[in-house]
Scaffold this active site. Structure first.
Site, PDB file in Angstrom:
ATOM      1  N   SER A  14       0.810  -1.220   0.000  1.00  0.00           N
ATOM      2  CA  SER A  14       0.000   0.000   0.000  1.00  0.00           C
ATOM      3  C   SER A  14       0.843   1.270   0.000  1.00  0.00           C
ATOM      4  CB  SER A  14      -0.904  -0.023   1.239  1.00  0.00           C
ATOM      5  OG  SER A  14      -1.392   1.257   1.527  1.00  0.00           O
TER       6      SER A  14
HETATM    7  N1  LIG Z   1      -7.905   7.639   2.282  1.00  0.00           N
HETATM    8  C1  LIG Z   1      -6.882   6.683   2.623  1.00  0.00           C
HETATM    9  C2  LIG Z   1      -6.864   5.597   1.586  1.00  0.00           C
HETATM   10  C3  LIG Z   1      -5.961   4.437   1.941  1.00  0.00           C
HETATM   11  C4  LIG Z   1      -6.214   3.263   1.018  1.00  0.00           C
HETATM   12  O1  LIG Z   1      -6.886   3.401  -0.005  1.00  0.00           O
HETATM   13  N2  LIG Z   1      -5.687   2.110   1.377  1.00  0.00           N
HETATM   14  C5  LIG Z   1      -5.969   0.911   0.608  1.00  0.00           C
HETATM   15  C6  LIG Z   1      -4.714   0.092   0.427  1.00  0.00           C
HETATM   16  S1  LIG Z   1      -3.624   0.967  -0.680  1.00  0.00           S
HETATM   17  C7  LIG Z   1      -7.005   0.116   1.384  1.00  0.00           C
HETATM   18  O2  LIG Z   1      -6.691  -0.693   2.226  1.00  0.00           O
HETATM   19  N3  LIG Z   1      -8.266   0.438   1.099  1.00  0.00           N
HETATM   20  C8  LIG Z   1      -9.403  -0.161   1.730  1.00  0.00           C
HETATM   21  C9  LIG Z   1     -10.624   0.670   1.496  1.00  0.00           C
HETATM   22  O3  LIG Z   1     -10.512   1.790   0.953  1.00  0.00           O
HETATM   23  O4  LIG Z   1     -11.705   0.226   1.865  1.00  0.00           O
HETATM   24  C10 LIG Z   1      -5.534   7.413   2.692  1.00  0.00           C
HETATM   25  O5  LIG Z   1      -5.430   8.531   2.191  1.00  0.00           O
HETATM   26  O6  LIG Z   1      -4.590   6.864   3.265  1.00  0.00           O
END
Ligand SMILES: N[C@@H](CCC(=O)N[C@@H](CS)C(=O)NCC(=O)O)C(=O)O
Length: 223
Positions: A14
């Protein structure tokens, strides 16, 4: 006042988690916290929750590479998009590197942060493999491990205790109610409060009773 424990549940698959990782390392001596790095397996978490990586939604897959580069600039993290994200996320996956990080955590935890960063540098900066023994060896070398240490740790990837520990950490995240990476847990007044995302630092600071000073604390605005 005693330090509050903050745990980062993370998977190097990630890029958003790389931002959270670097920010927490920058803040670990500014905030009164004890930071614990907790490598888990996002693929296992997704299997447990039924959640799907955002990249599986075509509109998100189109937006994410732009978002990631903008955030890389904002967080001052040298992220670049891999040419073939499907290989990184699905074909190869991150079970092997997450087991490797677990083995590092169990044998020489003082190197866990550096090895994690080197794996992110490989996958999300130089577009290099993170699943082959030679790739893991290279990352560990750059992180400061000796050849002897690496030779001892690498075979442990296939040991039951490492596999079990990674499963347990992933289960711990599932038990919290987590559904993605990064998941950041703050231990406050005997309770576990958790947030999802590298965009929740103002909230995390509030939960901890600390001040959020932006992604580069102590550095005056670059503008
Ligand atoms: N809004 C979060 C997004 C983080 C994200 O999208 N993580 C992904 C992995 S790269 C995830 O696990 N997403 C699960 C989801 O959005 O439900 C940030 O800015 O950190």
């Amino acid at each position: 006042m005693s330090k509050k424990t903050v745990e980062l549940f993370y998977d190097v698959v990630s890029p958003y988690t790389w931002f959270a990782f670097e920010v927490l390392l920058r803040y670990q001596n500014r905030w009164n916290i004890n930071l614990k790095l907790r490598p888990f397996f996002l693929g296992g978490l997704n299997a447990g929750t039924g959640n799907k990586p955002p990249i599986m939604v075509p509109a998100k897959a189109k937006y994410m590479p732009i978002d990631v580069l903008r955030l890389g600039k904002y967080f001052d993290v040298p992220v670049k998009n891999p040419k073939d994200p499907v290989a990184l996320l699905f074909t190869k996956g991150t079970l092997i590197p997450q087991r490797f990080l677990t083995a590092i955590d169990m044998t020489c935890p003082q190197f866990l942060g550096n090895v994690s960063r080197e794996l992110w540098m490989r996958a999300w900066n130089r577009d290099e493999d993170i699943t082959e023994p030679a790739s893991l060896t290279q990352a560990a070398k750059l992180a400061g491990l000796s050849e002897k240490q690496i030779a001892e740790i690498l075979p442990r990837i296939n040991s039951n205790d490492v596999k079990e520990r990674l499963k347990q950490t992933t289960q711990e995240a599932l038990d919290l109610g987590a559904f993605g990476s990064p998941t950041i847990v703050a231990h406050v007044d005997g309770k576990k409060e958790w947030v999802f995302g590298s965009d929740r630092f103002p909230i995390l600071a509030d939960l901890l009773g600390e001040k959020w000073e932006g992604p580069l604390p102590g550095v005056s605005s670059k503008l």
